[in-house]
Design a protein around this motif. Structure first.
Motif, short mmCIF file in Angstrom:
data_model
loop_
_atom_site.label_atom_id
_atom_site.label_comp_id
_atom_site.label_asym_id
_atom_site.label_seq_id
_atom_site.Cartn_x
_atom_site.Cartn_y
_atom_site.Cartn_z
N LEU A 1 5.73 1.96 9.86
CA LEU A 1 5.11 1.29 8.72
C LEU A 1 6.10 0.45 7.90
O LEU A 1 5.72 -0.18 6.93
CB LEU A 1 4.47 2.34 7.79
CG LEU A 1 3.30 3.13 8.38
CD1 LEU A 1 2.97 4.33 7.50
CD2 LEU A 1 2.08 2.22 8.55
N ASN A 2 7.37 0.50 8.29
CA ASN A 2 8.43 -0.15 7.52
C ASN A 2 8.38 0.33 6.06
O ASN A 2 8.43 -0.46 5.12
CB ASN A 2 8.33 -1.68 7.60
CG ASN A 2 9.58 -2.35 7.12
OD1 ASN A 2 10.68 -1.80 7.22
ND2 ASN A 2 9.44 -3.54 6.58
N SER B 1 0.84 -1.19 0.00
CA SER B 1 0.00 0.00 0.00
C SER B 1 0.87 1.25 0.00
O SER B 1 2.06 1.19 0.29
CB SER B 1 -0.94 0.00 1.20
OG SER B 1 -0.22 0.04 2.40
N ALA B 2 0.29 2.36 -0.32
CA ALA B 2 1.01 3.63 -0.38
C ALA B 2 0.40 4.62 0.61
O ALA B 2 -0.80 4.59 0.87
CB ALA B 2 0.94 4.21 -1.79
N TRP B 3 1.23 5.47 1.13
CA TRP B 3 0.81 6.50 2.07
C TRP B 3 1.29 7.84 1.54
O TRP B 3 2.33 7.91 0.88
CB TRP B 3 1.42 6.26 3.45
CG TRP B 3 1.01 4.96 4.04
CD1 TRP B 3 1.61 3.75 3.87
CD2 TRP B 3 -0.11 4.73 4.87
NE1 TRP B 3 0.95 2.78 4.56
CE2 TRP B 3 -0.13 3.36 5.19
CE3 TRP B 3 -1.11 5.55 5.39
CZ2 TRP B 3 -1.09 2.79 6.00
CZ3 TRP B 3 -2.07 4.97 6.20
CH2 TRP B 3 -2.06 3.61 6.49
N VAL B 4 0.57 8.90 1.85
CA VAL B 4 0.97 10.25 1.46
C VAL B 4 1.11 11.08 2.73
O VAL B 4 0.22 11.07 3.58
CB VAL B 4 -0.06 10.90 0.52
CG1 VAL B 4 0.32 12.35 0.23
CG2 VAL B 4 -0.19 10.11 -0.77
N ALA B 5 2.21 11.78 2.85
CA ALA B 5 2.44 12.68 3.98
C ALA B 5 2.52 14.09 3.46
O ALA B 5 3.29 14.37 2.54
CB ALA B 5 3.72 12.31 4.70
N ASN B 6 1.73 14.97 4.03
CA ASN B 6 1.81 16.39 3.70
C ASN B 6 2.56 17.10 4.82
O ASN B 6 2.29 16.86 6.00
CB ASN B 6 0.42 17.00 3.56
CG ASN B 6 -0.27 16.54 2.31
OD1 ASN B 6 0.30 16.58 1.24
ND2 ASN B 6 -1.50 16.07 2.44
N SER C 1 19.56 8.87 9.38
CA SER C 1 20.01 8.35 10.67
C SER C 1 18.97 7.44 11.32
O SER C 1 19.31 6.62 12.17
CB SER C 1 20.40 9.49 11.62
OG SER C 1 19.25 10.21 12.01
N ALA C 2 17.70 7.58 10.91
CA ALA C 2 16.64 6.70 11.42
C ALA C 2 16.59 5.39 10.65
O ALA C 2 15.80 4.51 10.97
CB ALA C 2 15.29 7.41 11.35
N GLY C 3 17.41 5.27 9.61
CA GLY C 3 17.42 4.05 8.81
C GLY C 3 16.31 3.96 7.79
O GLY C 3 16.01 2.88 7.30
N LEU D 1 7.79 12.25 10.17
CA LEU D 1 7.78 11.35 9.02
C LEU D 1 8.67 10.14 9.28
O LEU D 1 8.30 9.01 8.98
CB LEU D 1 8.23 12.08 7.76
CG LEU D 1 8.34 11.24 6.49
CD1 LEU D 1 6.98 10.64 6.11
CD2 LEU D 1 8.90 12.08 5.36
N ALA D 2 9.84 10.36 9.84
CA ALA D 2 10.76 9.26 10.14
C ALA D 2 10.11 8.26 11.08
O ALA D 2 10.19 7.04 10.86
CB ALA D 2 12.06 9.79 10.75
#
Length: 82
Positions: free
Chosen positions: A41-42, A1-6, A72-74, A34-35
């Motif tokens: 959500l991997n 699935s896809a997610w969108v972040a504004n 840095s969060a991978g 976001l990180a």
């Protein structure tokens, strides 16, 4: 699935006497959130050169912030430069 972040990391759309509309502290906070979500959500993150269009930011300043916070969060990050 896809997610969108504004992300809201600019004040206005035009430069003022104080400088371009981008607000780097707000960008940092958006990327921190976001990180955390991407890790939860991997998910990988795919984006254009954020903050460098209407926001007036410089990629030389934005890229290190992305690397610092998401890298840095991978979190895998893919930046598309059209």
């Amino acid at each position: 699935s896809a997610w969108v972040a504004n992300m809201v990391a600019q004040a206005g759309t035009r430069p003022t006497k104080q400088g371009p509309p981008i607000r780097y502290p707000a960008l940092r906070e958006c990327l921190r959130q976001l990180a955390a979500e991407a890790k939860n959500l991997n998910a990988s993150v795919h984006m254009p050169r954020i903050g460098c269009g209407l926001a007036g930011g410089k990629w030389e300043e934005v890229e290190p912030i992305i690397e610092e916070i998401l890298g840095s969060a991978g979190v895998e990050v893919y930046v598309y430069d059209l």
